[in-house]
Design an enzyme around this catalytic site. Structure first.
Site, PDB file in Angstrom:
ATOM      1  N   ASP A   6      44.275  49.351  32.609  1.00  0.00           N
ATOM      2  CA  ASP A   6      44.975  50.022  31.757  1.00  0.00           C
ATOM      3  C   ASP A   6      45.218  49.017  30.618  1.00  0.00           C
ATOM      4  O   ASP A   6      46.411  47.899  30.590  1.00  0.00           O
ATOM      5  CB  ASP A   6      46.326  50.510  32.220  1.00  0.00           C
ATOM      6  CG  ASP A   6      47.214  51.209  31.167  1.00  0.00           C
ATOM      7  OD1 ASP A   6      47.107  51.185  30.221  1.00  0.00           O
ATOM      8  OD2 ASP A   6      48.534  51.546  31.564  1.00  0.00           O
ATOM      9  N   LYS A  68      46.967  46.524  19.770  1.00  0.00           N
ATOM     10  CA  LYS A  68      46.107  47.606  19.971  1.00  0.00           C
ATOM     11  C   LYS A  68      46.214  48.625  19.110  1.00  0.00           C
ATOM     12  O   LYS A  68      45.124  49.370  18.664  1.00  0.00           O
ATOM     13  CB  LYS A  68      46.763  48.195  21.246  1.00  0.00           C
ATOM     14  CG  LYS A  68      45.731  49.402  21.684  1.00  0.00           C
ATOM     15  CD  LYS A  68      45.971  49.854  23.095  1.00  0.00           C
ATOM     16  CE  LYS A  68      45.661  51.313  23.592  1.00  0.00           C
ATOM     17  NZ  LYS A  68      46.038  51.560  24.815  1.00  0.00           N
ATOM     18  N   GLU A 145      42.765  57.498  28.611  1.00  0.00           N
ATOM     19  CA  GLU A 145      44.234  57.335  29.447  1.00  0.00           C
ATOM     20  C   GLU A 145      44.749  58.561  30.252  1.00  0.00           C
ATOM     21  O   GLU A 145      44.965  58.499  31.345  1.00  0.00           O
ATOM     22  CB  GLU A 145      45.243  56.847  28.592  1.00  0.00           C
ATOM     23  CG  GLU A 145      44.907  55.378  28.377  1.00  0.00           C
ATOM     24  CD  GLU A 145      45.791  54.916  27.173  1.00  0.00           C
ATOM     25  OE1 GLU A 145      46.799  55.298  26.758  1.00  0.00           O
ATOM     26  OE2 GLU A 145      45.330  53.601  26.582  1.00  0.00           O
ATOM     27  N   ASP A 167      51.734  61.781  27.790  1.00  0.00           N
ATOM     28  CA  ASP A 167      51.743  60.480  28.069  1.00  0.00           C
ATOM     29  C   ASP A 167      52.515  59.701  26.861  1.00  0.00           C
ATOM     30  O   ASP A 167      51.827  59.722  25.834  1.00  0.00           O
ATOM     31  CB  ASP A 167      50.356  59.676  28.398  1.00  0.00           C
ATOM     32  CG  ASP A 167      50.435  58.163  28.293  1.00  0.00           C
ATOM     33  OD1 ASP A 167      51.261  57.688  28.126  1.00  0.00           O
ATOM     34  OD2 ASP A 167      49.290  57.883  28.660  1.00  0.00           O
TER      35      ASP A 167
HETATM   36 MG    MG Z   1      49.840  53.564  28.441  1.00  0.00          MG
END
Ligand code: MG
Ligand code: ADP
Length: 567
Positions: A6, A68, A145, A167
């Site tokens: 992850d 990111k 994800e 999420d």
């Molecule tokens: Mg995450």
């Protein structure tokens, strides 16, 4: 061995598939989460993880986090003497996770399954893949994800009704609607907002606290970069405190003075309203796209550290009319799911039953022109070929015709995005075909898009009347590195001096002590300085047992100085 990773905006984690289940792997500090942070130490060596995160406030110009958010762009940051793009920085994090797994298992890691937000476009996906390659990993698959989280969840309880994965991490928000049926995990729709996460809640917290924090305006004299970091850290601490209490204190030390103000959960909830509102849209969109009604959802599954916030849970409870499911550890689900996928790839027999289908997260199509009704054409319009949320792998085609008499060539500009005009979408490439000269509309070409499960797009054009075919696997030039270039960049990264892994605990503790030294003044500062000297003396003796003892002592001392650790 293939591992699951992850690669988060805030935190990253690695997991392996072992004895029929996913297991998270601790890093050199014994933590299951590794901050996605990179810093260049004073001696020029590279620090990754907690040691780097600790330097964020003391060495803001040598430290970078949240990179990111700009992966897949040309943006670079300068750290020390070198500049890095987000891909390089991600490669450093991935390499550190790889080393952690190798130290933990004693086996060589060759391949990886890496997760990406569902909303990542083609460029961001390719950049992530390359980061893996630069870290010396064979990237076997990129998985969304929420899909990974769904996999971690789906394997524990095999539902037969659709459920929703929610999420909310440090910087991104993803929503997916997932179904598990007879061991097949299917993502029916995914949606999200890649500019929404815990950091945005920190900003609201700072705004709220600043109203009463500094009535005399003393902080106006502070260095803005350093103050920004202090405020952010104070907000993070206060926000986490409100996860377990109805009120807390927002406080920071600057120039030897304590600045503090009380914050209540109610006031924070009000300040966070605009963000809570923004949670709704992606949820509604994914329900619409999948054609599933809220009351048909069997569960709402929480993923991501920010879903721990009671304000978020309340907002969700209101939105869905029920309590979310919390059976998956929100911080671990994505890495665990990635390892399930890694296990699948390694063809573990325990997983024979589980298969995974995924969806294309964005619409793919070409540029076309339409008659404007006045004898001319309107160009620059987007003609979708594969709609977003189509299950993948998939292959779809459409037929287009020439629009002018004696047109020599048809150009297929290839785009991804949801905008009606191609200017608002991401350009992926172009294919041109020469066609026989004929009156307008008399030559037609079929355009076929094939999208596979790792996000590669293949475009085939055929003009049957002229026996012409053209094929393109999408990789646009600005974005594509040859094998040799990747090898070169990997070598450049490998040449960077990295702090030895066995020293990382010492480095992290020292970086923290250094931060405390800068944050405190007077007696406390002298005390920290003394602790650092003592610890450095023990380090010089190179006796591992003595070092460990001294380090534990230093951690205790810093804990008592700072209170709970919150980074
Ligand atoms: Mg995450
Ligand atoms: P990402 O996927 O972006 O790397 P994570 O899922 O690791 O992010 O979540 C990180 C976020 O979770 C941070 O913004 C952090 O503030 C938040 N978070 C973690 N624990 C808590 C908590 N107990 N209360 C509130 N927020 C938390």
């Amino acid at each position: 061995m293939i591992i699951g990773i992850d690669l988060g905006t805030t935190n990253s984690a690695a997991a392996i598939w072992r004895d029929g289940q996913s297991v998270l792997v601790p890093n050199a500090l014994g933590d299951l989460l590794t901050p996605s942070a990179v810093s260049i130490a004073d001696d020029g060596s590279v620090l990754v993880g907690m040691a780097a995160r600790e330097r964020q406030s003391t060495h803001p110009r040598d430290t970078v986090t949240a990179f990111k958010r700009y992966i897949g762009t040309q943006q670079t940051v300068k750290l020390g003497k070198r500049s890095f793009d987000a891909e390089d920085l991600s490669a450093l994090v991935l390499r550190s996770l790889k080393a952690d797994v190798e130290a933990f298992t004693g086996e060589a890691v060759t391949g990886a399954v890496i997760t990406v937000p569902a909303y990542f476009n083609d460029r961001q996906r390719k950049a992530t893949r390359r980061a893996g390659e630069m870290a010396g990993l064979d990237v076997r698959r990129l998985v969304n994800e929420p899909t990974a989280a769904a996999l971690a969840y789906g394997i524990q309880s095999r539902e037969q009704e659709p459920f929703l994965v929610f999420d909310l991490g440090g910087g991104t928000f993803d929503v997916s609607i997932v179904e598990v049926f007879d061991g097949i995990v299917e993502v029916r729709a995914s949606s999200g907002d890649n500019r929404l996460g815990g950091e945005d809640f920190n900003e609201r917290m700072v705004e709220l606290a600043r109203r009463t924090l500094d009535p005399a305006g003393k902080l106006a004299k502070a260095d803005p970069v350093a103050l920004g970091e202090l405020l952010r850290a104070a907000a993070e601490r206060a926000r986490r405190a409100l996860t377990d209490a109805d009120s807390t204190e927002f406080s920071l030390v600057w120039n030897g003075e304590v600045f503090a103000t009380p914050v209540t959960a109610d006031a924070f909830e009000e300040a966070a309203q605009p963000l809570l509102q923004r949670l709704r849209d992606p949820v509604l969109r994914s329900l619409r796209d999948s054609d599933i009604r809220v009351d048909a959802l069997s569960e709402i599954v929480l993923v991501g550290g920010s879903t721990r916030m009671p304000v978020v849970r309340r907002a969700m409870t209101r939105m869905f009319g029920r309590f979310p499911n919390t059976s998956v550890h929100p911080d671990h689900a994505v890495a665990l799911g990635a390892a399930v996928q890694a296990g699948l790839l390694a063809r573990d027999s325990a997983l024979d039953e589980v298969r995974l289908t995924d969806v294309c997260p964005f619409t793919l199509g070409i540029e076309h022109a339409e008659a404007d009704g006045r004898g001319g054409y309107r160009t620059g319009l987007f003609s979708p070929i594969i709609d977003r949320n189509t299950p993948i792998p998939t292959s779809r085609s459409k037929v287009y015709s020439t629009i002018a008499d004696n047109q020599r060539e048809i150009r297929f500009g290839i785009y991804q995005g949801e905008s009606r005009e191609v200017a608002g979408n991401v350009r992926l490439g172009e294919l041109r075909v020469q066609v026989p000269l004929k009156p307008a509309g008399q030559v037609s070409a079929e355009c076929r898009f094939t999208y596979d499960s790792s996000g590669l797009l293949e475009v085939d054009i055929s003009v049957p009347s002229a026996n012409i075919t053209r094929n393109l696997v999408i990789m646009d030039e600005t974005d594509t590195l040859t094998e040799a270039q990747i090898a070169e960049r990997r070598a450049a990264l490998a040449a960077l001096k990295v702090h030895p892994r066995e020293e990382s605990e010492n480095v992290a503790v020292l970086a923290r002590a250094q931060r405390c030294y800068e944050n405190f003044l007077g007696v406390q500062r002298e005390q920290v300085s003394h602790w650092i000297t003592l610890f450095e003396q023990v380090l010089e003796r190179q006796d591992p047992r003595a070092i460990k003892e001294a380090r534990d002592q230093l951690v205790l001392s810093l804990d008592s100085l700072e209170g709970e650790r919150f980074l």
